[in-house]
Design a protein around this motif. Structure first.
Motif, PDB file in Angstrom:
ATOM      1  N   THR A 178      -2.351  17.624 -37.918  1.00 46.70           N
ATOM      2  CA  THR A 178      -3.387  16.805 -37.283  1.00 46.70           C
ATOM      3  C   THR A 178      -3.992  17.507 -36.073  1.00 46.70           C
ATOM      4  O   THR A 178      -5.033  17.096 -35.576  1.00 46.70           O
ATOM      5  N   ASN A 179      -3.338  18.554 -35.612  1.00 42.72           N
ATOM      6  CA  ASN A 179      -3.805  19.321 -34.458  1.00 42.72           C
ATOM      7  C   ASN A 179      -3.985  20.777 -34.888  1.00 42.72           C
ATOM      8  O   ASN A 179      -3.012  21.452 -35.243  1.00 42.72           O
ATOM      9  N   TYR A 180      -5.205  21.244 -34.889  1.00 43.44           N
ATOM     10  CA  TYR A 180      -5.514  22.592 -35.361  1.00 43.44           C
ATOM     11  C   TYR A 180      -4.738  23.659 -34.592  1.00 43.44           C
ATOM     12  O   TYR A 180      -4.243  24.635 -35.171  1.00 43.44           O
ATOM     13  N   GLN A 181      -4.583  23.471 -33.298  1.00 45.12           N
ATOM     14  CA  GLN A 181      -3.871  24.451 -32.491  1.00 45.12           C
ATOM     15  C   GLN A 181      -2.389  24.501 -32.862  1.00 45.12           C
ATOM     16  O   GLN A 181      -1.784  25.574 -32.901  1.00 45.12           O
ATOM     17  N   SER A 182      -1.794  23.352 -33.143  1.00 43.37           N
ATOM     18  CA  SER A 182      -0.397  23.323 -33.570  1.00 43.37           C
ATOM     19  C   SER A 182      -0.239  24.020 -34.924  1.00 43.37           C
ATOM     20  O   SER A 182       0.721  24.755 -35.152  1.00 43.37           O
ATOM     21  N   PHE A 183      -1.189  23.790 -35.814  1.00 47.03           N
ATOM     22  CA  PHE A 183      -1.178  24.444 -37.118  1.00 47.03           C
ATOM     23  C   PHE A 183      -1.200  25.967 -36.959  1.00 47.03           C
ATOM     24  O   PHE A 183      -0.440  26.691 -37.613  1.00 47.03           O
ATOM     25  N   LEU A 184      -2.046  26.450 -36.074  1.00 44.21           N
ATOM     26  CA  LEU A 184      -2.149  27.894 -35.855  1.00 44.21           C
ATOM     27  C   LEU A 184      -0.866  28.455 -35.249  1.00 44.21           C
ATOM     28  O   LEU A 184      -0.444  29.561 -35.591  1.00 44.21           O
ATOM     29  N   LYS A 185      -0.243  27.704 -34.353  1.00 40.68           N
ATOM     30  CA  LYS A 185       1.001  28.170 -33.733  1.00 40.68           C
ATOM     31  C   LYS A 185       2.105  28.337 -34.774  1.00 40.68           C
ATOM     32  O   LYS A 185       2.826  29.336 -34.781  1.00 40.68           O
ATOM     33  N   VAL A 186       2.235  27.355 -35.647  1.00 42.23           N
ATOM     34  CA  VAL A 186       3.265  27.432 -36.680  1.00 42.23           C
ATOM     35  C   VAL A 186       2.955  28.575 -37.647  1.00 42.23           C
ATOM     36  O   VAL A 186       3.836  29.343 -38.036  1.00 42.23           O
TER      37      VAL A 186
END
Length: 285
Positions: free
Chosen positions: A149-157
């Motif tokens: 739901t959070n693009y930045q969290s997706f990129l971090k993972v």
């Protein structure tokens, strides 16, 4: 993971794998020469043929275990990217080629899945979403609750996954030292590293931070901000290479020395990262 990783892992449980391929240099050279001419769709058949030559119709359990472990990791990555693109299509923006880049990476992971299935003689179904490890077998939200739901969290993972892949690959060139396919191996490694660097660049742009294209020097070696994967960045502060202390060498700072090399990850560390994303009952052992 790719063919070089697979063969090195198999060599740990079957020291005669290359002799079975008769001989190692010729077999590997032949495989990579053929691989350059084949489409991604045909590669699984080529890999399956190579393993049949080594073992006949059925590989020993120890080799099959290695291949299944590699396959599980590729399913993990494919499901991660595929879910983001298909189930949450608004998560990755179209701007600046972000969605196109994630799509390419997702498709690469699917090609790796098919490659491994070729080695295991597993037929591919029409719908890849019903194949092998299902999305329901994973728990990506357990690592970051807002990963889809959070693009930045997706990129971090995604960055953590790709960084670990690069570190897991290190050392493969040593396996092929003295063979004719060393250059090919290094090119493959370079492609994998570019995937990681691209995700890091996307993460940096989205967060508005100075995240480097490589794993940067950090207090605990982990610059992703995801504490659950701290162990997978262990050793990244190392400044000793081949028994030589490079801190200060040629005027290099400790940060520069530590960032100059990716440190290798062993299977235990890789499984630890993978199992953080896999639900109980399906974890890798």
């Amino acid at each position: 993971m790719n063919i070089l990783n697979i063969l090195e892992e198999i060599e740990k449980v079957d020291g005669e794998i290359y002799e079975r391929l008769s001989p190692r240099r010729a077999a590997m050279k032949s495989f990579f020469s053929v691989g350059k001419k084949l489409s991604l769709a045909a590669m699984p058949l080529a890999l399956g043929s190579m393993f049949q030559k080594a073992y006949g119709q059925t590989a020993p359990a120890s080799v099959t275990d290695v291949l299944n472990f590699a396959l599980a990791l590729e399913y993990l990555e494919w499901n991660f990217y595929n879910h983001a693109l298909v189930a949450t299509p608004s998560l990755v923006p179209d701007a600046n080629g972000a969605k196109a880049a994630i799509t390419v990476i997702r498709d690469h992971e699917r090609a790796h899945v098919n490659l491994l299935k070729g080695a295991l003689n597993i037929a591919s179904p029409t719908d890849p979403a019903t194949d092998g490890y299902k999305y329901a077998n994973f728990q990506f939200e357990a690592v970051l609750a807002d990963v889809f739901t959070n693009y930045q969290s997706f990129l971090k993972v995604g960055t953590a996954l790709e960084d670990t892949g690069v570190r897991a690959y290190k050392g493969q060139a040593g396996v092929l030292k003295g063979t004719d396919v060393l250059t090919t191996a290094l090119r493959i490694h370079a492609v994998e590293a570019r995937h990681a660097a691209h995700l890091r660049a996307m993460t940096a742009a989205s967060l508005g931070v100075n995240l480097k294209p490589w794993i940067s020097y950090a207090a605990n070696g982990n610059d992703t901000g995801i504490s659950l994967v701290d162990a997978n960045y262990a050793g990244e502060q190392n400044t000793m290479q081949a028994g030589i202390e490079i801190n200060g060498l040629g005027g290099a700072s400790q940060t520069q020395a530590a960032e100059s090399f990716d440190e290798a990850l062993d299977g235990v560390a890789v499984k630890k990262l993978a199992n953080a994303f896999i639900k109980d009952g399906f974890k890798l052992t």
